[in-house]
Design a protein around this motif. Structure first.
Motif, PDB file in Angstrom:
ATOM      1  N   ALA A  15      90.720  82.646  32.291  1.00 56.43           N
ATOM      2  CA  ALA A  15      89.752  81.718  32.737  1.00 56.43           C
ATOM      3  C   ALA A  15      89.600  81.322  34.018  1.00 56.43           C
ATOM      4  CB  ALA A  15      90.195  80.658  31.789  1.00 56.43           C
ATOM      5  N   PHE A  16      90.837  81.255  34.582  1.00 55.90           N
ATOM      6  CA  PHE A  16      91.036  81.018  36.318  1.00 55.90           C
ATOM      7  C   PHE A  16      90.083  82.215  36.875  1.00 55.90           C
ATOM      8  CE2 PHE A  16      92.896  81.743  40.601  1.00 55.90           C
ATOM      9  CZ  PHE A  16      93.002  80.401  41.105  1.00 55.90           C
ATOM     10  N   ASN A  21      85.601  84.280  40.279  1.00 58.79           N
ATOM     11  CA  ASN A  21      84.772  85.434  40.407  1.00 58.79           C
ATOM     12  C   ASN A  21      83.023  85.086  40.118  1.00 58.79           C
ATOM     13  OD1 ASN A  21      86.875  87.058  41.140  1.00 58.79           O
ATOM     14  ND2 ASN A  21      86.723  88.446  39.410  1.00 58.79           N
ATOM     15  N   ALA A  22      82.983  83.976  39.255  1.00 57.34           N
ATOM     16  CA  ALA A  22      81.614  83.641  39.002  1.00 57.34           C
ATOM     17  C   ALA A  22      81.359  82.603  40.089  1.00 57.34           C
ATOM     18  CB  ALA A  22      81.597  82.798  37.475  1.00 57.34           C
ATOM     19  N   ASN A  23      82.103  82.179  40.914  1.00 52.58           N
ATOM     20  CA  ASN A  23      81.915  80.824  41.884  1.00 52.58           C
ATOM     21  C   ASN A  23      81.591  79.793  41.112  1.00 52.58           C
ATOM     22  OD1 ASN A  23      82.229  80.083  44.552  1.00 52.58           O
ATOM     23  ND2 ASN A  23      80.169  80.486  44.941  1.00 52.58           N
ATOM     24  N   SER A  58      82.967  80.312  50.587  1.00 53.37           N
ATOM     25  CA  SER A  58      83.128  81.831  51.409  1.00 53.37           C
ATOM     26  C   SER A  58      83.136  82.977  50.111  1.00 53.37           C
ATOM     27  CB  SER A  58      84.353  81.891  52.006  1.00 53.37           C
ATOM     28  OG  SER A  58      85.614  81.876  51.187  1.00 53.37           O
ATOM     29  N   ARG A  59      82.535  82.263  49.018  1.00 53.29           N
ATOM     30  CA  ARG A  59      82.339  83.387  47.862  1.00 53.29           C
ATOM     31  C   ARG A  59      83.454  84.224  47.627  1.00 53.29           C
ATOM     32  NH1 ARG A  59      76.556  85.616  49.485  1.00 53.29           N
ATOM     33  NH2 ARG A  59      77.960  87.036  50.446  1.00 53.29           N
ATOM     34  N   GLY A  60      84.596  83.796  47.312  1.00 53.52           N
ATOM     35  CA  GLY A  60      85.904  84.491  46.938  1.00 53.52           C
ATOM     36  C   GLY A  60      85.508  85.290  45.925  1.00 53.52           C
TER      37      GLY A  60
END
Length: 107
Positions: A15-16, A21-23, A58-60
């Motif tokens: 879930a994390f 990844n979906a921001n 920063s869109r990790g």
């Protein structure tokens, strides 16, 4: 070879990573225990400030390369707009189905 996020073993870690990844800020904080803590390269950080800077602003994104300890330790190629891409290790503590602590740093 990258492990698809939906194949990660631990549901809380899955879930994390899915939310990261979906921001998706609300989903990521839902995956965390209310009093969650974290460290980056061995130094404790404020979870919300760190996530805002290193993930949301920063869109990790994590591409998981391996998992261990029943899915609670990951090695991932992590990238964001600030630092580019680097090999990272993530260790998660899970309590009651939520991530109560995560520790990350270069692998």
């Amino acid at each position: 070879m990258t492990i698809p996020v939906n194949k990660l073993s631990d549901p809380a870690v899955r879930a994390f990573v899915t939310a990261l990844n979906a921001n998706d800020e609300s989903a990521l904080f839902e995956a965390l225990a209310p009093d969650a803590t974290m460290s980056d390269d061995g130094s404790d950080r404020d979870v919300r400030q760190w996530l805002d800077r290193e993930v949301f602003a920063s869109r990790g994104h994590m591409d998981v390369q391996s998992e261990a300890a029943d899915g609670r330790v990951l090695v991932a190629d992590y990238r964001n707009d600030t630092w580019g891409e680097m090999r990272t290790k993530w260790a998660f503590t899970v309590d009651g189905g939520k991530v109560s602590r995560f520790e990350t740093g270069q692998a």
